[in-house]
Scaffold this active site. Sequence first.
Site, mmCIF file in Angstrom:
data_model
loop_
_atom_site.group_PDB
_atom_site.id
_atom_site.type_symbol
_atom_site.label_atom_id
_atom_site.label_comp_id
_atom_site.label_asym_id
_atom_site.label_seq_id
_atom_site.Cartn_x
_atom_site.Cartn_y
_atom_site.Cartn_z
ATOM 1 N N GLY A 257 28.783 77.859 40.370
ATOM 2 C CA GLY A 257 28.581 78.053 41.790
ATOM 3 C C GLY A 257 29.871 78.207 42.557
ATOM 4 O O GLY A 257 30.978 78.054 42.025
ATOM 5 N N ASP B 122 29.782 62.596 37.836
ATOM 6 C CA ASP B 122 31.064 63.306 37.964
ATOM 7 C C ASP B 122 31.945 62.642 39.023
ATOM 8 O O ASP B 122 32.493 63.313 39.902
ATOM 9 C CB ASP B 122 30.828 64.771 38.305
ATOM 10 N N GLY C 160 36.019 76.769 47.136
ATOM 11 C CA GLY C 160 36.234 76.518 45.717
ATOM 12 C C GLY C 160 35.124 77.146 44.888
ATOM 13 O O GLY C 160 34.098 77.581 45.416
ATOM 14 N N GLY D 67 33.290 77.111 40.632
ATOM 15 C CA GLY D 67 33.220 76.561 39.285
ATOM 16 C C GLY D 67 32.362 77.441 38.408
ATOM 17 O O GLY D 67 32.051 78.582 38.768
ATOM 18 N N GLY D 68 31.964 76.904 37.262
ATOM 19 C CA GLY D 68 31.221 77.698 36.303
ATOM 20 C C GLY D 68 29.836 78.095 36.770
ATOM 21 O O GLY D 68 29.280 79.077 36.291
#
Length: 349
Positions: free
Chosen positions: A23, A147, A18, A20-21
């Site tokens: 990593g 989170d 996966g 994200g912004g």
Amino acid sequence: MIVGLTIKGRYHIISLLGQGGFGETYLAEDRDLPNHPRCVVKRLQPQSNEPFVLETAKRLFKRESEYLYNLGKHDRIPQLLADIEENQEFYLVQELIEGHDLSEEFNPPHQRGAQAVQFSEKEVIQLLYDILEILRSVHQQNIIHRDIKPSNLMRRDSDSRIVLIDFGAVKEIYSQSNYSTGQPQTVPIGTPGYVPSEQEKGHPKLCSDIYAVGMVGIQALTGIFPHELPKDSQTLEVIWRERVSVSPQLAGILDKMVRYQWQQRYQSADQALQAIKPLALSSVSPTVASPAPRLPSLNLSKIPKMLIGLVGLGFVTLTVIFVVQNFPHFLRIQPYPQPTVTPTQEPVL
């Protein structure tokens, strides 16, 4: 993408899990150990090259490493295996959790587009208890996860227990719209719907995590994403009770977990855990033991008759024993006595 690369001559990258912004996460194998066990490698990869953003991202990436190291003794938090800086790249190597995240249970891939799954009250109580049990250890070290959401809660295959993952608060530190202005602004770290008001304003507290856990519980009960639930226009409290039938005890706990005003919530995971614990204990089916044999009740008014009966029974028993023991003697046949013959004299002629 670094698939095929071997980091530090040890961790061989197999595939991308996966991104994200800030990593990317990869599946890797440890080639220094027998059987090459698999692990997870997180690579720091901010989308902005601005010096301030890079320095902040590095600092928070290192902080995640410290969090995982300090919490590594908890069996339901991924263990930190390595913290690597190589060729000006930063990597975290973590234990791989074999299992699936809760988003697959809430919205199974084969059912997406249909009505979401709704958990039973008993299942939700157990889920809340499991999450809070982990979160208590996190809060005891004054760490705020920030989170908590279904995709960061793994159901471990080996024992079906919940594992809390992703302590990377670097995901959404700054909004993309502020990169070009040179005035980066702290934005909510977390996911819309699970983030309480104080966290949206950049002031998260321990009870901010409690809000997120409560929203996970409400989503499990109702099958509705938190951001789709309406809020009271006056109090800003989440309106959810009319969507599902639930006991007053559990509803009261969830309501307190997701209060708009943070002062009105449980202030830590330990407080919330103590509230849910009685419900968790009562929802566990007790082991049913075989009933002990019941003894007949004794009626005192019948004692004289009982004694007489016992004496009579004893007499009959002795008689039978006597007869049995002497039975052969009774059956023995005596020889019939033969008559004595007296010889007679012959007459004299």
